[in-house]
Design an enzyme around this catalytic site. Structure first.
Site, PDB file in Angstrom:
ATOM      1  N   LYS A   9       0.835  -1.209   0.000  1.00 66.32           N
ATOM      2  CA  LYS A   9       0.000   0.000   0.000  1.00 66.32           C
ATOM      3  C   LYS A   9       0.875   1.267   0.000  1.00 66.32           C
ATOM      4  O   LYS A   9       2.060   1.210   0.350  1.00 66.32           O
ATOM      5  CB  LYS A   9      -0.945  -0.056   1.202  1.00 66.32           C
ATOM      6  N   TYR A  49     -11.855  -3.369  -4.856  1.00 66.86           N
ATOM      7  CA  TYR A  49     -12.540  -3.405  -3.560  1.00 66.86           C
ATOM      8  C   TYR A  49     -14.062  -3.441  -3.707  1.00 66.86           C
ATOM      9  O   TYR A  49     -14.773  -3.015  -2.799  1.00 66.86           O
ATOM     10  CB  TYR A  49     -12.129  -2.185  -2.723  1.00 66.86           C
ATOM     11  N   PHE A  57     -16.126   2.850   4.974  1.00 66.36           N
ATOM     12  CA  PHE A  57     -14.698   3.106   4.757  1.00 66.36           C
ATOM     13  C   PHE A  57     -14.289   3.006   3.286  1.00 66.36           C
ATOM     14  O   PHE A  57     -13.124   3.227   2.961  1.00 66.36           O
ATOM     15  CB  PHE A  57     -13.820   2.179   5.613  1.00 66.36           C
ATOM     16  N   ARG A  85      -1.674 -14.677   3.860  1.00 63.24           N
ATOM     17  CA  ARG A  85      -2.478 -13.988   4.875  1.00 63.24           C
ATOM     18  C   ARG A  85      -1.826 -14.110   6.251  1.00 63.24           C
ATOM     19  O   ARG A  85      -1.889 -13.189   7.063  1.00 63.24           O
ATOM     20  CB  ARG A  85      -3.897 -14.567   4.921  1.00 63.24           C
ATOM     21  N   THR A  91      -6.399  -8.181   9.609  1.00 59.83           N
ATOM     22  CA  THR A  91      -6.766  -6.896   9.002  1.00 59.83           C
ATOM     23  C   THR A  91      -6.481  -5.733   9.947  1.00 59.83           C
ATOM     24  O   THR A  91      -5.963  -4.697   9.550  1.00 59.83           O
ATOM     25  CB  THR A  91      -8.262  -6.898   8.614  1.00 59.83           C
ATOM     26  N   ARG A 102       1.924  -6.909   9.385  1.00 61.34           N
ATOM     27  CA  ARG A 102       1.081  -5.878   9.998  1.00 61.34           C
ATOM     28  C   ARG A 102       1.378  -5.733  11.490  1.00 61.34           C
ATOM     29  O   ARG A 102       1.339  -4.620  12.040  1.00 61.34           O
ATOM     30  CB  ARG A 102      -0.396  -6.202   9.763  1.00 61.34           C
ATOM     31  N   ASN A 112      -2.749  -0.643   6.793  1.00 62.02           N
ATOM     32  CA  ASN A 112      -2.253  -1.929   7.278  1.00 62.02           C
ATOM     33  C   ASN A 112      -1.218  -2.568   6.352  1.00 62.02           C
ATOM     34  O   ASN A 112      -1.158  -3.780   6.196  1.00 62.02           O
ATOM     35  CB  ASN A 112      -3.419  -2.862   7.621  1.00 62.02           C
ATOM     36  N   HIS A 115      -1.953  -5.499   1.041  1.00 61.11           N
ATOM     37  CA  HIS A 115      -3.147  -6.308   0.804  1.00 61.11           C
ATOM     38  C   HIS A 115      -2.731  -7.719   0.415  1.00 61.11           C
ATOM     39  O   HIS A 115      -1.727  -7.906  -0.255  1.00 61.11           O
ATOM     40  CB  HIS A 115      -3.963  -5.696  -0.340  1.00 61.11           C
ATOM     41  N   GLU A 126      -8.259 -10.960  -8.698  1.00 55.15           N
ATOM     42  CA  GLU A 126      -7.398  -9.797  -8.471  1.00 55.15           C
ATOM     43  C   GLU A 126      -6.186  -9.800  -9.410  1.00 55.15           C
ATOM     44  O   GLU A 126      -5.811  -8.758  -9.947  1.00 55.15           O
ATOM     45  CB  GLU A 126      -6.963  -9.759  -7.000  1.00 55.15           C
TER      46      GLU A 126
END
Ligand code: ATP
Length: 137
Positions: A9, A49, A57, A85, A91, A102, A112, A115, A126
């Protein structure tokens, strides 16, 4: 072969975390299949998203993700979606043990770090959204 979509990000790109994120996936043994640095369009981010379109959000999330360059990448290997993950963590970074990306680098849900796809099917969706066939080995 199983693949997942990981995207660094904007604030993590600015903070210089790209290398550490790559290192964690490499040292686990996953293979980097594709990677680039890019500014994402609003259209791409809304599509990415789309499941969150109705959430409060969603507008700030799309704005934040478009606020600077991102580093999308595709990683390959057995179990890479689930393990990806786990490498990223929860998250909400406040729920994470140190040792996850994270957990180590963030205290904020909206920032965070990176992704990661949550399932094999969403990874396929994706990857095709962010990469053309010719960019994928
Ligand atoms: P990502 O999809 O980025 O890997 P995730 O799958 O862990 O994250 P999702 O529930 O899909 O989490 O949410 C997508 C992103 O939206 C989160 O990474 C986070 O940046 C943001 N987000 C989720 N919930 C909130 C919230 N309550 N407030 C602010 N931002 C949120």
């Amino acid at each position: 072969r199983e693949r997942t979509f990981i995207c660094v990000k904007p604030d993590s790109v600015q903070r210089g975390l790209i290398g550490d994120i790559i290192k964690r996936f490499e040292q686990k043994g996953f293979k980097l299949v594709a990677m680039k640095m890019m500014q994402a369009s609003e259209e791409l981010l809304k599509a990415h998203y789309e499941e969150h379109a109705a959430k409060p959000f969603f507008p700030p999330l799309v704005k934040y993700m478009g606020s600077g360059p991102l580093v999308p990448m595709v990683w390959e290997g057995q179990g890479v979606v689930k393990m990806g993950r786990m490498i990223l963590g929860e998250t909400n970074p406040l729920d994470d043990q140190p040792g996850t990306i994270r957990g180590d680098y963030s205290i904020r849900m909206a920032k965070n770090v990176a992704h990661g796809s949550d399932a094999v099917e969403s990874a396929k969706r994706e990857i095709s959204l962010w990469f053309t066939d010719s960019e994928l080995n």
